[in-house]
Design an enzyme around this catalytic site. Sequence first.
Site, mmCIF file in Angstrom:
data_model
loop_
_atom_site.group_PDB
_atom_site.id
_atom_site.type_symbol
_atom_site.label_atom_id
_atom_site.label_comp_id
_atom_site.label_asym_id
_atom_site.label_seq_id
_atom_site.Cartn_x
_atom_site.Cartn_y
_atom_site.Cartn_z
ATOM 1 N N GLN A 151 1.198 -1.186 -0.213
ATOM 2 C CA GLN A 151 0.148 0.250 -0.219
ATOM 3 C C GLN A 151 0.675 1.247 -0.271
ATOM 4 O OE1 GLN A 151 -2.156 -0.585 3.677
ATOM 5 N NE2 GLN A 151 -0.318 -0.511 4.649
ATOM 6 N N ASP A 158 -9.522 -3.999 13.345
ATOM 7 C CA ASP A 158 -9.504 -2.663 12.686
ATOM 8 C C ASP A 158 -8.591 -2.441 11.494
ATOM 9 O OD1 ASP A 158 -9.683 -0.124 12.734
ATOM 10 O OD2 ASP A 158 -7.834 0.257 13.625
#
Length: 445
Positions: free
Chosen positions: A246, A372
């Site tokens: 990412q 999360d």
Amino acid sequence: MALVKSSRSKKSTVLKIALFATGFSGIVAEYILSTLASYFIGNAILQFTLIVSIMLFSMGLGSRLSRSFDKNIIFYFVVSELVLSFLVCFSAIISYIIFGVTNNAWIVIYLLSIAIGLLIGVEIPFATRINNEYEELRFNISNILEKDYYGSLVGGLFFAFVGLPYLGLTYTPFVLGLINFGVSFWLFYTLRHQVNNKLQKVLYASYMGIGIIILSGLFFAKPLVLFGEQSKYKDKIVFSEQTKYQKIVITSWQEWHSLYINGNQQLSTFDEYLYHEPMVHSVLGMTPIKKNVLVLGGGDGCLVRELLKYPEIEQITLVDLDKKMIELGTSNSIFTTLNNNALNNSKVTTVAADAFNYMDRSEELYDVILVDLPDPNNVDLNKLYTKEFYNICYDKLQDYGSFITQSGSPYYATKAFYCVNKTLEAASFYTLPLHNQVLTLGEWG
């Protein structure tokens, strides 16, 4: 006669190496443009599909276009190699700069895909026609295509394991372009006697000029990319890195910092507690025993900070896919200040791994599992919002255990929010939808 055969063999070998370099740089150019399109536009699966399809179609057009050239084939082949080297080198910089001045960077990315595809498509027939002088047809075609395909394999491996994780999108294109540039010059120098003197001078001048431009671009690449990237964010970028998984960006405004992953805001130090405190304390308050806790994602360390407020917790395991995100949470001063150095606590164990695979292989039972993760906008994330994943998590909980996951915005993405709820119910969980107003993100669930 032996000298003639040796010369023919050498020329054929250099030509094949040039095709190998073309395949090597061409496939990586596809991946670079696909990654950029995913970053700028979103929807990674769609962008990779479109870029690869457009480039393959353009290769077909390039092959058809090659019919129009019947003289000076070596000259045109070398010219196409030169232009390909230039476009590959500057593909990322051009995309970032255009993105910095307009919201239509996607047009440029698709045009670059078409141009690179055309050049590769032209080169393969050119190379076959040139090599026809050195090998009979059955060896000629198979050898030319073979080297191009082998180059594609090596290029793909290079991009996945070296280029993207270590060089990033800034410098990987230059490495590829320079390799193609160097090999094409070697080819031209080897075959120069088959090009007339006037065209030889044109090519020598072109190599010198484009070589200077590429080296200059390499020197200014980082500030140019930063210029284009900065325009995407209203606040000053203080950290930017493309990892294997990412794009991580940290911005700063006054004393506040924001974390972005692939252009999407994950938290702001201004109000992150409005997200992390409800997520931890709601579920911990419902769980009678809380000794062993698992956090999937959350490499920033904020959830762990809240968990450490419970002295009865004996062990916290944090699993995050991206090793770099864990490094930021454990050693970057912005995050260690934010999370009170939580990830370096003796109760905490950090693991860099895919959450799905980790859960599938784990034999441990947890009292609480907190998930999360970013919103499910690619294949790797999608699987972490499935019934299969929730079933695995259910099986890894104690009978009294609790599970909580971020589920997007019930206001901006209502259907997605309730889809997560229904999927959890399908995995045998008793569910309770929860949401809170986070100032910088809006209503969050």
